[in-house]
Design a protein around this motif. Structure first.
Motif, PDB file in Angstrom:
ATOM      1  N   SER B 167       0.894  -1.066   0.315  1.00  0.00           N
ATOM      2  CA  SER B 167      -0.393  -0.459   0.073  1.00  0.00           C
ATOM      3  C   SER B 167       0.875   1.049   0.180  1.00  0.00           C
ATOM      4  N   PRO B 172      -6.138   5.640  -1.448  1.00  0.00           N
ATOM      5  CA  PRO B 172      -6.915   4.699  -1.167  1.00  0.00           C
ATOM      6  C   PRO B 172      -7.133   3.758  -1.957  1.00  0.00           C
ATOM      7  N   LYS B 176      -7.438   0.095  -1.405  1.00  0.00           N
ATOM      8  CA  LYS B 176      -8.509  -0.924  -0.914  1.00  0.00           C
ATOM      9  C   LYS B 176      -8.413  -1.919  -2.465  1.00  0.00           C
ATOM     10  N   PHE B 179      -5.844  -4.628  -1.954  1.00  0.00           N
ATOM     11  CA  PHE B 179      -6.400  -5.493  -0.868  1.00  0.00           C
ATOM     12  C   PHE B 179      -7.453  -6.467  -1.030  1.00  0.00           C
ATOM     13  N   ASP B 180      -8.539  -5.769  -2.319  1.00  0.00           N
ATOM     14  CA  ASP B 180      -9.860  -7.053  -2.403  1.00  0.00           C
ATOM     15  C   ASP B 180      -8.992  -8.018  -3.120  1.00  0.00           C
ATOM     16  N   GLU B 197       2.990  -4.400   6.072  1.00  0.00           N
ATOM     17  CA  GLU B 197       2.439  -3.301   6.299  1.00  0.00           C
ATOM     18  C   GLU B 197       2.735  -2.502   7.338  1.00  0.00           C
ATOM     19  N   ASN B 199       0.899   0.487   7.024  1.00  0.00           N
ATOM     20  CA  ASN B 199      -0.501   0.335   7.525  1.00  0.00           C
ATOM     21  C   ASN B 199      -1.439  -0.940   8.005  1.00  0.00           C
ATOM     22  N   TYR B 201      -4.519  -0.430   9.571  1.00  0.00           N
ATOM     23  CA  TYR B 201      -5.801  -0.650   9.906  1.00  0.00           C
ATOM     24  C   TYR B 201      -6.521  -1.655   9.028  1.00  0.00           C
ATOM     25  N   HIS B 202      -5.663  -1.015   7.841  1.00  0.00           N
ATOM     26  CA  HIS B 202      -6.437  -1.955   6.354  1.00  0.00           C
ATOM     27  C   HIS B 202      -5.206  -2.962   6.378  1.00  0.00           C
ATOM     28  N   ARG B 205      -7.168  -5.708   9.190  1.00  0.00           N
ATOM     29  CA  ARG B 205      -8.497  -5.851   8.846  1.00  0.00           C
ATOM     30  C   ARG B 205      -8.835  -6.753   7.618  1.00  0.00           C
ATOM     31  N   LEU B 206      -7.543  -6.981   7.190  1.00  0.00           N
ATOM     32  CA  LEU B 206      -7.416  -8.456   5.740  1.00  0.00           C
ATOM     33  C   LEU B 206      -7.004  -9.063   6.835  1.00  0.00           C
TER      34      LEU B 206
END
Ligand SMILES: Nc1ncnc2c1ncn2[C@@H]1O[C@H](COP(=O)(O)OP(=O)(O)O)[C@@H](O)[C@H]1O
Ligand SMILES: [Mg+2]
Lengths: 311, 243
Positions: B167, B172, B176, B179-180, B197, B199, B201-202, B205-206
């Motif tokens: 990332s 952003p 996304k 990450f998708d 990472e 980053n 947060y992302h 969550r992943l």
């Protein structure tokens, strides 16, 4: 005009030989960023192996043309093979152990290898020049004109045709190898980012070895051509031709394959034209001056890639 | 997990750069089918861990096993033949090769038999690359380069995909999208992913599980949701406390 044409033919012949040697300089520089000063001496070794092979096979100009071509192809293969072994060994012994050490280290051993190869051939083959009876003779007269000084004929000799044609074929094949095959792709990948190439499963050490092997084999082709064209060789020819070919590689843009070919041709042409129209004595000065001028205006050579890249 | 041995197991790994220690006894397990992330500040040693797994630099102490085989001292190119692929820090796209050639390099460890199928598959994942097929890698935008780096890694049909800060420096929207794709590969094909990472947060969550690295050491571990909920993580790696 006729005179010009003759110089052009001579220049192309000489340029072919320089170009074949220059490829080795430029490829090694491209992949490990060093000047392989021993490369000119690999060319010299290639010429000696060719001479030994020709002598051993024992063919002369009066042998039938078909047999001569066959024998020369055999000689070509033999000297390419042996030179390749020399090139591989030099890298293995002198450069690989120093990979990752300070930048000047391999340069110093390269000079050492160059001297070692010269001395080795000097001891093994003697210091005197070695002659070769002309094998490929004859040629074509392209035009004939009367001038004030008598008849001037533009000659294209068979040996010149052989040299130019062989060089064109080899350079075409070699360019295709680099551009189209997976081997060539790996080679270019190592050139651009060795660490990443390794991360994609490329055996970087082997690719570097291969670069030396291929460069040496092409230098051996040049060695055979030189031998056939000039008919004399000695242990020192690698130095002079090496400097010229190196100049060619820098002129074309070191690291660039088409640059090396173009640079070789240009140096060959500059040299012959200068000797043809001015004086033989300053032909080297002419070549180096043009190099200097080009580098002032194009620091990375004629076809070189600029240093900065987008990240 | 389910008592099965991990796909990748890192035990007590130490890595040095000369006299600087970058990893001080790292333990990490990655099981088949997982997305595992490691978060940490700049300079924590995340990239060093990724590269140590691939044998460059080599671990000075500890062991790394992959599919039960000790790869600690294996040469990089051999490790990369064992169905591990990495999209490294900085993407490292070959700048003077076309997109297609970069992808061909990604398939270098294969016998090229599935090349066309695999090419079609990565073009489906990242359609933009198809349009850029003949363009030189160095002329792509940052986001396109990142997609190409991941696509290139996928061309070797890896079982384990190592991703180093995909990332970084991207908008952003693009983050996304990337990450998708990672989630989709994991869910539909069971691809195992080890993602490093900043980053947080992302990434958390992943990921199914995560580790926090500080100064070459693992300081916390837990499920992604657990780590996201922890105050220390929020303070250090999420809004406000991000550095
Ligand atoms: N090639 C290198 N030579 C020397 N030190 C390095 C090198 N690469 C990284 N380091 C050092 O190792 C530490 C960890 O770096 P790195 O693994 O890149 O961290 P991260 O990826 O978490 O930002 C840092 O202190 C960094 O300065
Ligand atoms: Mg990093």
């Amino acid at each position: 005009m006729e005179y010009f044409l003759q110089q052009l033919i001579n220049g192309l012949t000489l340029g072919s030989i320089y170009g074949l040697i220059a490829i080795g300089y430029t490829m090694v520089y491209g992949i490990i960023g060093m000047i392989n000063f021993a490369h000119g001496d690999i060319f010299m070794v290639g010429a000696f192996i060719a001479l030994i092979a020709i002598t051993a096979l024992g063919f002369v100009a009066s042998t039938g043309i078909g047999l001569i071509i066959l024998a020369l192809m055999l000689v070509l293969v033999i000297s390419m093979l042996f030179a390749a072994v020399y090139g591989w060994t030099v890298e293995r012994l002198a450069y690989r152990p120093l990979r990752g050490s300070f930048r000047l280290a391999p340069l110093i051993t390269a000079i050492g290898m160059s001297i070692a190869l010269q001395n080795y051939v000097q001891i093994a083959q003697g210091a005197r020049v070695k002659p070769l009876q002309p094998i490929i003779t004859g040629g074509y007269t392209i035009t004939e004109t009367m001038t004030e000084n008598g008849l001037f004929a533009v000659q294209l000799s068979n040996i010149q045709i052989l040299i130019i044609v062989t060089t064109v074929i080899l350079m075409t094949l070699f360019s295709l190898l680099i551009a189209k095959t997976s081997l060539g792709r790996s080679q270019r990948a190592c050139e651009q980012d060795r660490k990443m190439a390794a991360l994609l499963g490329v055996n970087v050490d082997r690719t570097i070895s291969l670069t030396f092997v291929v460069g040496a084999a092409l230098a051996a082709v040049a060695g055979l051509m030189f031998l056939l064209y000039y008919g004399v060789i000695d242990f020192y020819i690698g130095f002079v031709a090496g400097v010229k070919a190196f100049t060619a590689a820098v002129l074309g843009g070191i690291g660039s394959l088409p640059g090396a070919m173009l640079g070789g041709l240009l140096i060959g042409l500059i040299e012959t034209f200068w000797s043809g129209y001015f004086t033989v004595e300053y032909k080297d000065v002419a070549a180096f001056s043009i190099l200097a001028i080009v580098l002032i205006f194009m620091p990375s050579g004629l076809l070189g890639k600029p240093e900065v890249e987008k990240v | 997990m389910n008592g099965k041995p991990p796909l990748l197991s890192i035990r007590g790994v130490e890595t040095w750069y000369g006299k600087i220690v970058a990893l001080r006894g790292v333990d990490v397990d990655v099981y088949k089918g997982e997305i595992v992330t490691m978060i940490g500040a700049n300079g924590a040693g995340k990239s060093t861990l990724m590269m140590t797994i691939c044998g460059d630099p080599k671990a000075h102490a500890g062991t790394i096993t992959y599919e039960g085989i000790d790869i600690t001292n294996a040469p990089t190119h051999e490790i990369m033949h064992m169905s591990i692929a990495q999209s490294p820090e900085g993407r490292r796209i070959f700048p003077r090769m076309t997109v297609l050639e970069n992808l061909q390099m990604g398939a270098a460890v294969t016998d090229m038999e599935h090349f066309d199928d695999d090419l079609g598959r990565v073009f489906e994942l990242f359609p933009i690359l198809k349009n850029r097929k003949g363009q030189r890698g160095g002329t792509l935008s940052g986001g396109e380069q990142q997609m190409l780096a991941i696509a290139r890694a996928l061309m070797s049909r890896p079982k384990l995909l190592l991703l180093d800060e995909p990332s970084l420096g991207l908008a952003p929207m693009i983050v996304k999208q990337i990450f998708d794709v990672i989630r989709e590969l994991n869910e539909s094909e069971g691809l195992t992913v080890f993602l490093v990472e900043q980053n947080a947060y992302h990434a958390l969550r992943l990921a199914h599980r995560g580790y926090v690295m500080v100064n070459g050491e693992i300081t916390m571990t837990g499920t992604g949701a657990e780590l996201l909920a922890r105050e220390e993580v929020q303070a250090a790696y999420l809004e406000g406390g991000r550095h």
